[in-house]
Scaffold this motif. Structure first.
Motif, PDB file in Angstrom:
ATOM      1  N   SER A  30       0.854  -1.196   0.000  1.00 50.23           N
ATOM      2  CA  SER A  30       0.000   0.000   0.000  1.00 50.23           C
ATOM      3  C   SER A  30       0.886   1.240   0.000  1.00 50.23           C
ATOM      4  N   ARG A  59      -5.610   0.132   0.760  1.00 47.11           N
ATOM      5  CA  ARG A  59      -6.569   0.410   1.845  1.00 47.11           C
ATOM      6  C   ARG A  59      -7.546   1.499   1.451  1.00 47.11           C
ATOM      7  N   LYS A 129     -18.316   4.248  -8.931  1.00 41.11           N
ATOM      8  CA  LYS A 129     -17.152   4.897  -8.318  1.00 41.11           C
ATOM      9  C   LYS A 129     -15.970   4.922  -9.288  1.00 41.11           C
TER      10      LYS A 129
HETATM   11  C1  BTN Z   1     -11.807   4.935  -0.351  1.00 45.30           C
HETATM   12  O1  BTN Z   1     -12.508   5.117  -1.349  1.00 45.30           O
HETATM   13  O2  BTN Z   1     -12.236   4.302   0.629  1.00 45.30           O
HETATM   14  C2  BTN Z   1     -10.418   5.494  -0.337  1.00 45.30           C
HETATM   15  C3  BTN Z   1      -9.541   4.755  -1.292  1.00 45.30           C
HETATM   16  C4  BTN Z   1      -8.107   5.229  -1.266  1.00 45.30           C
HETATM   17  C5  BTN Z   1      -7.212   4.328  -2.085  1.00 45.30           C
HETATM   18  C6  BTN Z   1      -5.843   4.880  -2.210  1.00 45.30           C
HETATM   19  S1  BTN Z   1      -4.925   4.040  -3.479  1.00 45.30           S
HETATM   20  C7  BTN Z   1      -3.469   4.860  -2.958  1.00 45.30           C
HETATM   21  C8  BTN Z   1      -3.493   4.887  -1.449  1.00 45.30           C
HETATM   22  N1  BTN Z   1      -2.941   3.655  -0.918  1.00 45.30           N
HETATM   23  C9  BTN Z   1      -3.832   2.936  -0.270  1.00 45.30           C
HETATM   24  O3  BTN Z   1      -3.612   1.849   0.290  1.00 45.30           O
HETATM   25  N2  BTN Z   1      -5.009   3.572  -0.282  1.00 45.30           N
HETATM   26  C10 BTN Z   1      -4.953   4.831  -0.991  1.00 45.30           C
END
Ligand code: BTN
Length: 261
Positions: A30, A59, A129
């Motif tokens: 992540s 995440r 989305k």
């Molecule tokens: C959501 O819609 O719940 C938020 C999503 C956020 C995703 C981004 S992808 C880059 C960054 N790294 C992650 O693990 N999450 C955020």
């Protein structure tokens, strides 16, 4: 071992945007977690952009996972809001400001499709989305702003449970979107929106309401286990969700529209 890769034009991103450093990985669990590690260094050069072509444990909000399909954008920006004359006002205005930046980046590309804000942190196109934003505040006030934008994958390639709920730029336009250009444009719009959040918050705040796609919908907002049902009257200039409830108009600055698990 984590491997950094070269297919994004990192030197161009550094030369032409506000970021001071870029870490580009082919694969990471992540980017948000890697940015958190970087934040443990108080002397890290900021703003730092951490970007990955794949995430194996991306995440989302509220403990959700985030799928990163091939060719999509997944990045986290570690920054100090003071650099944008922006107060430490993470939730929900900062997420909404970032969502507006995403909308300003892609709206013209996807015409005639209509894009909007889905409180508290999503970018939706016609009920599906397209992008999500995750803002986290470090104890010292620095922020990590994570963005996932469904760009060059296809919704049909997503896991079954997501296929009907998401959309990608490629689905909407039928063409590929060059990631360096898309990312640089998005960073430019992000800088503009963050500065506006600091300097002219009410002007940006009016856009939250104009762009809100939930106007008129009956929503159930959960704060912990406590549900509140109301008709959505839009988004207040400070980012609060406005619900017309059984006890009158209420503004909510936290909570989730998902039932507790
Ligand atoms: C959501 O819609 O719940 C938020 C999503 C956020 C995703 C981004 S992808 C880059 C960054 N790294 C992650 O693990 N999450 C955020």
């Amino acid at each position: 071992m984590r491997r950094m890769v070269a297919d994004l034009n990192v030197s161009r991103i550094i030369a032409e945007t506000f970021v001071a450093g870029v870490e580009h990985y082919s694969s990471l669990p992540s980017t948000q977690e890697r940015a958190r590690e970087a934040a443990s260094n108080p002397f890290e050069t900021l703003p730092l952009l951490v970007i990955a072509d794949r995430q194996t444990a991306g995440r989302g909000r509220e403990g959700n996972s985030w799928w990163t399909g091939e060719g999509n954008l997944a990045f986290s920006l570690l920054f100090d809001p003071a650099e944008f004359d922006c107060p430490r006002r993470a939730v929900p205005a900062m997420s909404l400001a970032a969502s507006v930046a995403i909308i300003d980046t892609i709206a013209a590309r996807i015409e005639p499709h209509r894009v909007g804000l889905h409180w508290p942190n999503d970018v939706f196109v016609e009920g599906k989305k397209l992008a999500g934003v995750l803002v986290e505040v470090m104890p010292d006030g620095r922020h990590i702003l994570g963005v996932g934008l469904n760009a060059n994958s296809r919704a049909a390639d997503a896991p079954d449970e997501l296929k009907s709920r998401i959309v990608t730029l490629r689905d909407l336009t039928g063409t590929a979107h060059e990631r360096t250009v898309l990312l640089m444009r998005l960073l430019g719009e992000l800088g503009t929106c963050l500065r506006q959040l600091g300097g002219e918050p009410d002007i940006l705040g009016l856009r939250f309401n104009d762009l809100c796609v939930q106007h008129g919908q009956m929503l159930t907002l959960y704060q912990g286990d406590r549900p509140t049902v109301g008709r959505c009257l839009g988004i207040a200039t400070d980012g609060g969700l406005l619900l017309d409830t059984a006890t009158g108009l209420q503004a909510f600055h936290s909570g989730t529209l998902q039932p507790p698990r």
